[in-house]
Design a protein around this motif. Structure first.
Motif, PDB file in Angstrom:
ATOM      1  N   ASN A 257       0.849  -1.090   0.133  1.00  0.00           N
ATOM      2  CA  ASN A 257       0.117  -0.076   0.231  1.00  0.00           C
ATOM      3  C   ASN A 257       0.735   1.277   0.008  1.00  0.00           C
ATOM      4  O   ASN A 257       0.518   2.308  -0.640  1.00  0.00           O
ATOM      5  CB  ASN A 257      -0.965   0.015   1.114  1.00  0.00           C
ATOM      6  CG  ASN A 257      -1.948   1.402   1.312  1.00  0.00           C
ATOM      7  OD1 ASN A 257      -2.578   1.478   0.447  1.00  0.00           O
ATOM      8  ND2 ASN A 257      -1.511   2.102   2.356  1.00  0.00           N
ATOM      9  N   GLN A 258       2.048   1.292   0.498  1.00  0.00           N
ATOM     10  CA  GLN A 258       2.811   2.280   0.816  1.00  0.00           C
ATOM     11  C   GLN A 258       4.114   2.320  -0.138  1.00  0.00           C
ATOM     12  O   GLN A 258       5.080   3.104  -0.016  1.00  0.00           O
ATOM     13  CB  GLN A 258       3.289   2.599   2.204  1.00  0.00           C
ATOM     14  CG  GLN A 258       4.165   1.564   2.826  1.00  0.00           C
ATOM     15  CD  GLN A 258       4.426   1.835   4.188  1.00  0.00           C
ATOM     16  OE1 GLN A 258       3.422   2.224   5.065  1.00  0.00           O
ATOM     17  NE2 GLN A 258       5.590   1.566   4.762  1.00  0.00           N
ATOM     18  N   ASN A 262       2.767   3.366  -6.805  1.00  0.00           N
ATOM     19  CA  ASN A 262       1.495   3.488  -6.087  1.00  0.00           C
ATOM     20  C   ASN A 262       0.554   4.248  -7.204  1.00  0.00           C
ATOM     21  O   ASN A 262       0.956   5.348  -7.701  1.00  0.00           O
ATOM     22  CB  ASN A 262       1.656   4.650  -5.008  1.00  0.00           C
ATOM     23  CG  ASN A 262       0.517   4.748  -4.034  1.00  0.00           C
ATOM     24  OD1 ASN A 262      -0.631   4.013  -4.276  1.00  0.00           O
ATOM     25  ND2 ASN A 262       0.583   5.278  -2.986  1.00  0.00           N
ATOM     26  N   PRO A 263      -0.684   3.613  -7.143  1.00  0.00           N
ATOM     27  CA  PRO A 263      -0.795   2.332  -6.512  1.00  0.00           C
ATOM     28  C   PRO A 263      -0.234   1.050  -7.173  1.00  0.00           C
ATOM     29  O   PRO A 263       0.072   1.107  -8.338  1.00  0.00           O
ATOM     30  CB  PRO A 263      -2.352   2.165  -7.083  1.00  0.00           C
ATOM     31  CG  PRO A 263      -2.690   2.868  -8.454  1.00  0.00           C
ATOM     32  CD  PRO A 263      -1.676   3.991  -8.513  1.00  0.00           C
ATOM     33  N   TYR A 264       0.043  -0.122  -6.235  1.00  0.00           N
ATOM     34  CA  TYR A 264       0.629  -0.969  -6.575  1.00  0.00           C
ATOM     35  C   TYR A 264      -0.225  -1.835  -7.365  1.00  0.00           C
ATOM     36  O   TYR A 264      -1.284  -2.217  -7.211  1.00  0.00           O
ATOM     37  CB  TYR A 264       1.167  -1.847  -5.323  1.00  0.00           C
ATOM     38  CG  TYR A 264       2.197  -2.965  -5.610  1.00  0.00           C
ATOM     39  CD1 TYR A 264       3.524  -2.560  -6.024  1.00  0.00           C
ATOM     40  CD2 TYR A 264       1.879  -4.082  -5.468  1.00  0.00           C
ATOM     41  CE1 TYR A 264       4.450  -3.501  -6.037  1.00  0.00           C
ATOM     42  CE2 TYR A 264       2.608  -5.171  -5.729  1.00  0.00           C
ATOM     43  CZ  TYR A 264       4.059  -4.916  -6.106  1.00  0.00           C
ATOM     44  OH  TYR A 264       5.185  -5.884  -6.169  1.00  0.00           O
ATOM     45  N   THR A 288       0.311   4.837   8.706  1.00  0.00           N
ATOM     46  CA  THR A 288      -1.186   4.423   7.938  1.00  0.00           C
ATOM     47  C   THR A 288      -2.124   3.792   8.530  1.00  0.00           C
ATOM     48  O   THR A 288      -3.435   4.173   8.343  1.00  0.00           O
ATOM     49  CB  THR A 288      -0.818   3.759   6.655  1.00  0.00           C
ATOM     50  OG1 THR A 288       0.286   4.481   5.888  1.00  0.00           O
ATOM     51  CG2 THR A 288      -1.714   3.315   5.880  1.00  0.00           C
ATOM     52  N   VAL A 296      -6.950  -0.346   3.943  1.00  0.00           N
ATOM     53  CA  VAL A 296      -5.838  -0.997   3.117  1.00  0.00           C
ATOM     54  C   VAL A 296      -6.447  -2.237   2.473  1.00  0.00           C
ATOM     55  O   VAL A 296      -6.958  -3.182   3.199  1.00  0.00           O
ATOM     56  CB  VAL A 296      -4.774  -1.082   3.943  1.00  0.00           C
ATOM     57  CG1 VAL A 296      -3.622  -1.848   3.209  1.00  0.00           C
ATOM     58  CG2 VAL A 296      -4.275   0.268   4.521  1.00  0.00           C
ATOM     59  N   GLN A 464       2.674   1.268 -14.341  1.00  0.00           N
ATOM     60  CA  GLN A 464       2.778   0.802 -12.987  1.00  0.00           C
ATOM     61  C   GLN A 464       3.484  -0.602 -12.816  1.00  0.00           C
ATOM     62  O   GLN A 464       4.258  -0.948 -12.033  1.00  0.00           O
ATOM     63  CB  GLN A 464       1.233   0.680 -12.042  1.00  0.00           C
ATOM     64  CG  GLN A 464       0.958   2.160 -11.734  1.00  0.00           C
ATOM     65  CD  GLN A 464       1.821   3.101 -11.065  1.00  0.00           C
ATOM     66  OE1 GLN A 464       2.562   3.889 -11.721  1.00  0.00           O
ATOM     67  NE2 GLN A 464       1.768   3.301  -9.904  1.00  0.00           N
TER      68      GLN A 464
END
Length: 579
Positions: A257-258, A262-264, A288, A296, A464
Motif C-alpha cells: 500500500n505504501q 503507487n498504486p501497486y 497509515t 488498506v 505501474q
C-alpha cells in the motif's frame, strides 16, 4: 486451467485449517499436469478467532484465559457441517478430507470437548499439529510458493510464531534437523501481552521485547544453518527471510500500500519481495494504520488492530537477525504445506511458471521457445549493462512460448489489455506460486506481443507494472515482445511444419554512429525461406522488423535505458536455408 476429468475425483482434497485467527476451508485438485500448483477449486473462510475466544473474560481489569464458549463451538461445528456438504457436492473422497488444528485448538482448556463435538457432528477426527510439526508443514508451504527457496522461514499465526531455515533443491525440501522453534508471539497473543505490559507500566514492555530478542537470537544460533546456505548468501550478497501466516501477510499488504509504485498493480501477496529497510519501516506502516479512515486492501479490521503488535515483532526480528537483506512474502501455509508434502519429488521439482503455462502451450512450443531464445544475444556485449537481464532465463522464455497464443481468440482490440492483465486478474491469476517479477515480466512481454495498443484505462496499469521491474528488464520486455509478434505472424497457428522451419534468428553485436557518436548496437538477423515468402509475407516481415528497430530508438527507452537495434532480413532459397 486444465484439471482432471469431472468423473475422476480421486485427487480432490478437502482441507480445513483451524488457525488461531480464522478457519479456512478449501478443496484442491492435485491431478496432473497442474498438481505442482496446488490449484484451489473451492475456498472459504470464517473470521472466528479461536485464540481471542479464549480471552473474552476479564479479572481485575486484565484478560484471563478460559474455555472456548459453547456458542463459538457450535458456530465452528456448523461451518464444518456446511463444508462437509460442499465436499459431497464436489465428490471429494471421504479419506481425502483433513481437519488440521494449530496453537489455539491445541492449547484450549476444553480442547478435548471441542474436538469431540466436531467428531460427533461430522465424523471427522481433528489432527492436532504439534509445535514442531506446525513449523515443518509451514516451511513446506513456503517451499510450495516458489521455484527456488533458500533462507530463514517464519510463520506468524494468531497464537504463535515459528522460525526455522528452509531450502528446496530439485524438489527435496530441507529444514533444520531440530525442526522449528515456536514462541507464543502470534499476532493475537502478542497484542494481548503488549496490552498487559502497558497496563503494568514501568519497564514491563521493554522486558518483553528483550525476552523476544533473546529467544530469536538463541533460536538463530541453534538452527544449524547448512554451510551451503551460508556460502550461497555470501556469494550473492543477499540473505532471504520467507514469511507466511496471516499476520505477516497483513504486514505485506501494508508495505504494498505504501510502495513507491503507487498504486501497486499486483493484488497477490505471494511473491512480493521487500528490501530490509522497507520491511523495517514500521513508522510509516503505523502512521497509515492509525488513520481509521484509510482502508488498506488485503487488511481486515481485525488484522489492522494487530498491526501495532506485528510492528513490535518486526522490530525485534530485525534486531535479532541482522544478516537478513530481503524479505519475501508467501501465500503458502499449513494447507499448502500439508498437500505439498504429499506430492512426488519430481512434481515438487517442477517450475511453477512452467506448470502454470503448459496447459496453454501451442503444438510447437519447443520450436517457438528456441526461436525466442535465438533473439537473445549469447555473445558478450561491449558493455555488460547492454546484455539481457538474468531474469530472462529459459524458464521465462519457455513460459512465454507456452502463452504466445493464449489470447488469440480475444477480440483484436482487447488482446493487449487481456495480456497485460493475464498474470494478475486474468487466466493466470489463480496461480499462487509465482513471484511478482515473473508476473510483471510475462505480462509486459505478452502485451507487446499483441501490438501493445492499450486503452487509456490500461495504460496507467501498464506503466505501474513496468515499475515493478528494473528499467533494463522493462526495455527487454518491449524488445522480446516485438520479436514474439513477428514469430506469431510467421507461425499463426503455433505449429512449425514438419517440412521445415520458415524462419531462424541470429544476433550479433556491432557498432554504429548516431549523432556523431559511436554506439553499440544489437543486430538481429532474420533468415527467411524464400519459397515461404509471398509479397504479402515480405511486407509483413519488413513491418515487423521496423517495429523491432523502433524499440531501440531513445524515445522508446525506459528511464534512459535501452539498446540500439538493427535488423537484417535475409531471404534464402530452399537449397541455402539452414533448416
Amino acid at each position: 486451467m486444465v484439471t482432471q476429468s469431472k468423473d475422476d475425483t480421486s485427487n480432490l482434497y478437502g482441507v480445513v485449517d483451524m488457525g488461531s485467527n480464522g478457519i479456512r476451508f478449501s478443496i484442491t485438485d492435485i491431478s496432473p499436469p497442474t498438481a505442482r500448483l496446488l490449484p484451489t477449486i473451492y475456498q472459504d473462510r470464517v473470521g472466528i478467532s479461536l485464540y481471542e475466544a479464549q480471552f473474552s473474560q476479564t479479572e481485575n481489569g486484565q484478560r484471563v484465559r478460559g474455555p472456548v464458549s459453547q456458542e463459538i463451538i457450535e458456530q465452528v461445528v456448523d461451518r464444518l457441517v456446511r463444508f462437509k456438504t460442499t465436499c459431497d457436492d464436489f465428490c471429494v473422497p471421504a479419506g481425502n478430507i483433513h481437519v488440521l488444528a494449530t496453537e489455539a485448538t491445541r492449547t484450549a482448556p476444553n480442547s478435548d470437548e471441542f474436538r469431540a463435538r466436531i467428531k460427533a457432528r461430522t465424523g471427522w477426527e481433528v489432527r492436532m499439529l504439534s509445535k514442531e510439526e506446525e513449523g515443518r508443514i509451514g516451511a513446506l508451504g513456503i517451499a510450495s510458493s516458489s521455484h527456488s527457496v533458500a533462507g530463514l522461514a517464519m510463520d506468524l499465526g494468531g497464537g504463535s510464531t515459528q522460525i526455522t531455515w528452509v531450502m528446496k533443491e530439485d524438489g527435496v525440501v530441507s529444514t533444520s534437523p531440530l525442526g522449528s522453534f515456536s514462541f507464543p508471539y502470534g499476532a493475537a497473543a502478542l497484542k494481548l501481552r503488549l496490552e498487559e505490559a502497558r497496563r503494568q507500566g514501568g519497564d514491563a514492555e521493554a522486558k518483553l521485547k528483550e525476552e523476544m530478542t533473546r529467544n530469536f537470537q538463541d533460536a538463530y544460533a541453534r538452527l544449524q544453518l547448512p554451510e551451503r546456505l551460508v556460502e550461497a548468501a555470501k556469494r550473492s550478497g543477499t540473505f532471504d527471510l520467507y514469511l507466511c501466516g496471516g499476520g505477516f501477510r497483513g504486514w505485506g499488504y501494508m508495505l504494498m500500500n505504501q510502495s513507491t509504485v503507487n498504486p501497486y498493480p499486483i493484488p497477490i501477496i505471494n511473491g512480493y519481495r521487500a528490501r530490509r529497510e522497507d520491511f523495517h519501516d514500521t513508522a510509516s506502516v503505523l502512521e497509515t494504520v492509525s488513520d481509521s479512515e484509510v482502508r488498506v486492501f488485503g487488511v481486515s479490521k481485525r488484522r489492522a488492530s494487530q498491526i501495532p503488535a506485528v510492528a513490535v515483532l518486526v522490530n525485534v526480528i530485525m534486531d535479532a537477525l541482522p544478516a537478513i537483506t530481503h524479505i519475501q512474502f508467501c501465500q503458502g501455509g499449513v494447507r499448502e504445506g500439508f498437500l505439498f508434502d504429499r506430492l512426488p519429488q519430481e512434481v515438487r521439482a517442477e517450475h511453477p511458471l512452467l506448470a502454470a503455462t503448459s496447459p496453454y502451450a501451442p503444438p510447437s512450443a519447443k520450436a517457438i521457445r528456441d526461436l525466442l531464445l535465438q533473439a537473445l544475444p549469447t555473445s558478450r556485449s561491449p558493455k555488460a549493462s547492454l546484455e539481457a537481464p538474468e531474469s530472462f532465463n529459459v524458464s521465462l522464455i519457455t513460459a512465454l512460448a507456452n502463452m504466445l497464443y493464449a489470447h488469440s481468440q480475444v477480440h483484436r482490440a482487447c488482446q493487449s489489455a487481456a495480456a497485460v492483465h493475464s498474470t494478475t486478474t486474468g487466466i493466470l491469476a489463480s496461480i499462487n506460486n509465482l513471484t511478482h517479477v515473473d508476473r510483471a515480466l510475462l505480462a509486459l512481454i505478452l502485451c507487446e506481443r499483441w501490438e501493445g495498443d492499450l486503452p487509456p484505462t490500461d495504460q496507467t496499469f501498464h506503466h505501474q507494472l513496468s515499475r515493478c521491474v528494473s528499467a533494463q528488464e522493462a526495455w527487454w520486455c518491449q524488445y522480446l515482445g516485438r520479436v514474439a509478434a513477428l514469430i506469431g505472424d510467421v507461425y499463426p497457428a503455433g505449429r512449425v511444419p514438419e517440412t521445415g522451419e520458415r524462419i531462424q534468428l541470429e544476433t550479433t553485436w556491432t557498432s554504429t554512429v548516431k549523432k556523431k557518436e559511436l554506439c553499440d548496437m544489437l543486430c538481429l538477423r532474420i533468415n527467411f525461406r524464400d519459397d515461404a515468402a509471398s509479397a504479402a509475407g515480405r511486407h509483413m516481415l519488413q513491418e515487423r522488423a521496423e517495429t523491432i528497430e523502433k524499440a531501440g530508438k531513445k524515445k522508446n527507452w525506459t528511464n534512459e535505458y535501452g539498446v540500439r537495434v538493427g535488423t537484417q532480413i535475409c531471404y534464402q532459397t530452399p537449397s541455402t536455408a539452414r533448416i
